[in-house]
Scaffold this motif. Sequence first.
Motif, mmCIF file in Angstrom:
data_model
loop_
_atom_site.group_PDB
_atom_site.id
_atom_site.type_symbol
_atom_site.label_atom_id
_atom_site.label_comp_id
_atom_site.label_asym_id
_atom_site.label_seq_id
_atom_site.Cartn_x
_atom_site.Cartn_y
_atom_site.Cartn_z
ATOM 1 N N LEU A 1 1.091 -1.108 -0.434
ATOM 2 C CA LEU A 1 -0.127 -0.099 0.072
ATOM 3 C C LEU A 1 0.930 0.986 -0.152
ATOM 4 C CD1 LEU A 1 -3.224 0.545 1.584
ATOM 5 C CD2 LEU A 1 -1.931 2.381 1.836
ATOM 6 N N ALA A 2 1.933 1.238 0.560
ATOM 7 C CA ALA A 2 2.619 2.594 0.972
ATOM 8 C C ALA A 2 3.662 2.682 -0.080
ATOM 9 C CB ALA A 2 3.856 2.086 1.934
ATOM 10 N N GLY A 3 4.020 1.898 -0.645
ATOM 11 C CA GLY A 3 4.464 1.438 -2.265
ATOM 12 C C GLY A 3 3.331 2.297 -3.149
ATOM 13 N N LEU B 1 6.938 8.908 9.421
ATOM 14 C CA LEU B 1 6.212 8.200 8.850
ATOM 15 C C LEU B 1 5.110 7.902 9.165
ATOM 16 C CD1 LEU B 1 8.947 5.613 8.354
ATOM 17 C CD2 LEU B 1 8.227 7.150 6.372
ATOM 18 N N LEU B 2 4.565 8.515 10.478
ATOM 19 C CA LEU B 2 3.254 8.097 11.339
ATOM 20 C C LEU B 2 2.305 8.693 10.596
ATOM 21 C CD1 LEU B 2 4.121 5.152 13.956
ATOM 22 C CD2 LEU B 2 4.276 5.071 11.112
ATOM 23 N N GLY B 3 1.343 8.662 10.858
ATOM 24 C CA GLY B 3 0.121 9.449 11.505
ATOM 25 C C GLY B 3 -0.846 9.493 12.269
ATOM 26 N N PHE C 1 2.333 10.546 5.102
ATOM 27 C CA PHE C 1 2.299 9.564 5.817
ATOM 28 C C PHE C 1 2.401 7.936 6.288
ATOM 29 C CE2 PHE C 1 0.968 13.055 9.170
ATOM 30 C CZ PHE C 1 2.462 13.245 9.508
ATOM 31 N N PRO C 2 3.541 7.487 5.050
ATOM 32 C CA PRO C 2 3.237 6.192 4.509
ATOM 33 C C PRO C 2 2.701 5.114 5.575
ATOM 34 C CG PRO C 2 5.010 6.619 3.892
ATOM 35 C CD PRO C 2 5.172 7.754 5.129
ATOM 36 N N GLY C 3 3.804 4.725 6.894
ATOM 37 C CA GLY C 3 3.779 3.980 7.500
ATOM 38 C C GLY C 3 4.547 3.489 7.854
#
Length: 761
Positions: free
Chosen positions: A377-379, A412-414, A552-554
């Motif tokens: 999903l991030a990709g 990287l996080l929300g 914010f891709p996790g």
Amino acid sequence: MTLREKTAQLVGVWVGAGGEGGEVAPHQHEMERPPDLDTLLPYGLGQLTRPFGTAPVDPALGALSVLRSQQRIIAANRFGIPALAHEECLAGFAAWGATAYPVPLSWGATFNPELVRTMAAAIGRDLRAVGVHQGLAPVLDVVRDARWGRVEETIGEDPYLVGTVATAYVQGLESAGIVATLKHFAGYSASRAGRNLAPVSMGPRERADVILPPFEMAVREGRPRSVMPAYTDTDGLPSAADEALLTGLLRDTWGFTGTVVADYFGIAFLKTLHGVAEDWSDAARQALTSGVDVELPTVKTFGQPLLDAVEAGTVPEELIDRAVRRVLVQKVRLGLLDPDWSPVPAALADIDLSEPDALRGLVDLDRPANRALAAELAGQAVVLLRNDGVLPLGAPARIALIGPNADEPTALLGCYSFPVHVGTQHPKTPLGIGLPTVREALAAEFPAGELRTVRGVTVDGEDTEGIAEAVRAARRADVVVLALGDRAGLFGRGTSGEGCDAASLELPGRQRELLEALLDAGTPVVVALLAGRPYALGRATTEAAAIVQCFFPGEAGAQALVGVLSGRVNPSGRLPVSVPAHPGVQPSTYLAARLAQVSDVSSSDPTPAFGFGHGLGYSEFAWSGLDVDVAETGTDGEFRLAFELHNTGARAGAEVVQLYLHDPVAAVVQPVQRLVGYRRIPLDAGAGCRVELTLPADLASFTGRDGRRIVEPGALELRISASSTDARFTVPLHLTGPVRPLDHTRRLHPTVTVRPPTPTP
């Protein structure tokens, strides 16, 4: 059931949450002392609030705690009714050690509802395994002003994109047996000046055509079992006290049969923030009458104040019966009242529970399959905004990694990921998940290169002394990777997140000065944004060698980002929100009427630097062979078209076909264009396909002058596009016949069929 037993089913308790401050919820400091469970539980209990999302707890021990709580609740009340446990799950299960997926704005960037559905099902299985029944997600608010701190929690600025992606999330969560909760119903994101909980002053037509369609789609197609009213008031009417919204529209028109649960402290806000309730009993009366069934997170108004209102005759007991019936039906459908239901969570089913200390580490909420899904999903969510040819990088000998987010794991996080939402209050507790930084990922991606890391500035500080060192590092490098953006947080502790609204869309702190100094240094600069909202990038929009946007891709986001830099990942994300050209021009959404766009009578230009739907990749796609089968139809008919799409590049990639309608003359003012359909189409190098489109006339509907939804005859224009600013085919269409009224049963989607390409003669 006695009256007190009934009201007990309409409240939750929040064990472990402190009342001394707002750690994980707004106005948490207004909580009264925790309820006396010995007094409360003999009457039953409706909900358990955030047993995993209040403090760091090992998942197995948390599941054991839920088990023991349920055993106590069942034993205490005479009907043996268990509580329903709810949790946050906006960017993954908000529990210590659980997978941190990309935030919803990244879901929107994928334009891939199927992948989001798969992610939501995985989240749901983890929730269910440890004894949770309800998830407080997804957010269906449509971005109207990107200064709003909760933009990262939304899916984007277009109602169709929001509706389709959110519906997929609902379907995934519900498929795992978890009650999905639509929020925030409705209008929260349209607050004045993008301020959290500020008043909303939009008219009924904007509400009907922009704000409500995602909720309508999700109710119809996702079948969620819960809805949460918004905190805000619209034209002076708070959502939690809006009977026309919560009962008239949601239930009577759309047919929703689940529960309406209050946002945390939302019923009390009718008194404290909105000033429409005289006391707690009056707040309870208004909410219950309007259609709110459950007070969260704890007992405030639906306890003794509600009992007092019944005794005073201001609340008929029939309203309580209505709410209790909905709550109990939901528990029945969850199986909680089945004779053979066990309070033992599935994750503990085959574990010896006699030695609690031995349970630690036995439940894994961040399994390899979860991590692989988070990475996929991030990709797909990385958006390449600009590239002058520097990307992919190849094998640079010297890389200068600069910026405040270069070596910060939580960048990287929300806001609603556990390490940010709760973990920051427990700094001595480990993160609980692997969270490689951009520096670590870049070093692994380019092991032969020399990597030097310099912070330069902090995210929102004023110190600029580090800029000189950053410039020296840039001049000695072959390429600069500049990691800028946000720090997620709560209530002013971050630059993005709940309660972290922005005065303008200028990069926070002194980041713009760092950016401009590096642009002047002479080394190619690749700007990498780790952020919760779009920002105006000034000179970088034309001078940076490349710009890569990550929302914010996790936990797998750093690898996804550097994969795009190296070329290991072919970027295919598309902007779910427009990127402004100027920081002070708001709103800058693409979904705007003519008067909201650039004109010769205003010196303010809201034209975005990069429009909604924009995104580049490393493959080229040829669009050709437009075939218009039906260009004229009745107001009850449909249009049919087709075209050919080919990947002419040297590697596999994905194109996102976007369909926009333009209505040049309408009974009321319309946006210049609006998204009515899309399809993400992956193609191998050299491969092609035929894309066939069927568009029902219903997609051209809007709310007319009398407040009814209509399709009217006349000219239309279909723009078959690669983005809102890049139409590949512009097709004149025409509707004939009478004005046709529509209701909530109208068709919501085009049909997009992908077939093998037409053979070449």
